[in-house]
Design a protein around this motif. Sequence first.
Motif, PDB file in Angstrom:
ATOM      1  N   MET A   1       0.723  -1.187  -0.100  1.00  0.00           N
ATOM      2  CA  MET A   1      -0.111  -0.042  -0.129  1.00  0.00           C
ATOM      3  C   MET A   1       0.835   1.376  -0.013  1.00  0.00           C
ATOM      4  N   GLN A   2       0.726   2.244  -1.019  1.00  0.00           N
ATOM      5  CA  GLN A   2       1.550   3.345  -1.103  1.00  0.00           C
ATOM      6  C   GLN A   2       1.090   4.348   0.308  1.00  0.00           C
ATOM      7  N   LEU A   3       2.187   5.340   0.561  1.00  0.00           N
ATOM      8  CA  LEU A   3       1.903   6.113   1.331  1.00  0.00           C
ATOM      9  C   LEU A   3       0.824   7.039   1.373  1.00  0.00           C
ATOM     10  N   GLU A   4       0.748   7.514   0.227  1.00  0.00           N
ATOM     11  CA  GLU A   4      -0.375   8.532  -0.214  1.00  0.00           C
ATOM     12  C   GLU A   4      -2.046   7.852   0.296  1.00  0.00           C
TER      13      GLU A   4
ATOM     14  N   GLU B   1       7.758   6.420  11.307  1.00  0.00           N
ATOM     15  CA  GLU B   1       8.196   5.879  12.742  1.00  0.00           C
ATOM     16  C   GLU B   1       7.410   4.583  13.113  1.00  0.00           C
ATOM     17  N   ALA B   2       6.331   4.411  12.579  1.00  0.00           N
ATOM     18  CA  ALA B   2       5.455   3.186  12.457  1.00  0.00           C
ATOM     19  C   ALA B   2       6.311   2.080  11.995  1.00  0.00           C
ATOM     20  N   GLN B   3       6.835   2.167  10.837  1.00  0.00           N
ATOM     21  CA  GLN B   3       7.246   1.173  10.415  1.00  0.00           C
ATOM     22  C   GLN B   3       8.548   0.531  10.917  1.00  0.00           C
ATOM     23  N   GLU B   4       9.236   1.618  11.617  1.00  0.00           N
ATOM     24  CA  GLU B   4      10.471   1.137  12.256  1.00  0.00           C
ATOM     25  C   GLU B   4      10.048   0.526  13.652  1.00  0.00           C
TER      26      GLU B   4
ATOM     27  N   GLY C   1       8.552  -0.531   3.981  1.00  0.00           N
ATOM     28  CA  GLY C   1       9.443  -1.610   3.703  1.00  0.00           C
ATOM     29  C   GLY C   1       9.187  -2.676   4.494  1.00  0.00           C
ATOM     30  N   LEU C   2       7.894  -2.985   4.739  1.00  0.00           N
ATOM     31  CA  LEU C   2       7.466  -4.296   5.487  1.00  0.00           C
ATOM     32  C   LEU C   2       6.479  -5.148   4.416  1.00  0.00           C
ATOM     33  N   PRO C   3       6.225  -6.367   4.924  1.00  0.00           N
ATOM     34  CA  PRO C   3       5.527  -7.262   4.348  1.00  0.00           C
ATOM     35  C   PRO C   3       3.999  -6.601   4.223  1.00  0.00           C
ATOM     36  N   ALA C   4       3.438  -6.651   3.067  1.00  0.00           N
ATOM     37  CA  ALA C   4       2.503  -6.338   2.585  1.00  0.00           C
ATOM     38  C   ALA C   4       1.288  -6.382   3.557  1.00  0.00           C
ATOM     39  N   ARG C   5       1.222  -7.484   4.395  1.00  0.00           N
ATOM     40  CA  ARG C   5       0.107  -7.652   5.478  1.00  0.00           C
ATOM     41  C   ARG C   5       0.126  -6.766   6.651  1.00  0.00           C
TER      42      ARG C   5
ATOM     43  N   LEU D   1      -0.189  -0.302  10.251  1.00  0.00           N
ATOM     44  CA  LEU D   1       0.741   0.876  10.637  1.00  0.00           C
ATOM     45  C   LEU D   1      -0.103   2.097  10.894  1.00  0.00           C
ATOM     46  N   LEU D   2      -1.177   2.110  10.529  1.00  0.00           N
ATOM     47  CA  LEU D   2      -1.960   3.408  10.819  1.00  0.00           C
ATOM     48  C   LEU D   2      -2.591   3.636  12.404  1.00  0.00           C
TER      49      LEU D   2
END
Length: 213
Positions: free
Chosen positions: A1-4, A34-37, A146-150, A155-156
Amino acid sequence: MQLEELIRRGRLVTHDLVVPYFASDDDWRDWLNEAQEEAAIRGRLIEDEAIEVDVAAGEPLAEYPAYLWAVQRVFFGGRRLQLVDREMLDAGEGEQWESATGQPIACYEVSGKLRLYPIPNSSGTARVAGFCVPRHPMAAGSDEPGLPARAHLKLLNFALSQYYGRQDAETFDPNKAAQYAVAFEADFGPPVDEKAMRRKRINVRRFVAGAWF
């Protein structure tokens, strides 16, 4: 899923749909990065077994990439190095170990570098395996986590906890902030404090039967 798309969904949840927004695109981007880290560290979601690290003859330290946060295995010169800590070398090798040179047999982590023991007498490339955070933060709207799509949509929850946790009269809602923080923790695990991060940064083997090697 894209950032936008993640930002669009965040705005839908918060009903922040009219310009000027309560939270800017930059705010959402920072929260989602920050969420993905956080997700990568808490859940150990990214494991890389082929990180190359330059080793220079006569240099005790070899710097590994900043995105590597937990070292699990190190290979150099055709052998797997033992992961130790300074105290183990002090106890097992005597006070002169710091100046010893030769073919490395062990290493420990210090300030984002591997301290090799003994100091290598030849240059080469070490192969390091470990857990990582995403190599690059999201910047453009078309970038993806940069994480698995699932994990993308999950992250939201972290971003929403930051949105509602801001000390802002229009958006501050501690109950919602806590609710989304709990949801994020349910998906990826509890926060890891700095002391625990230092313990996990290198997977040390402790003494076994009086020896570490």
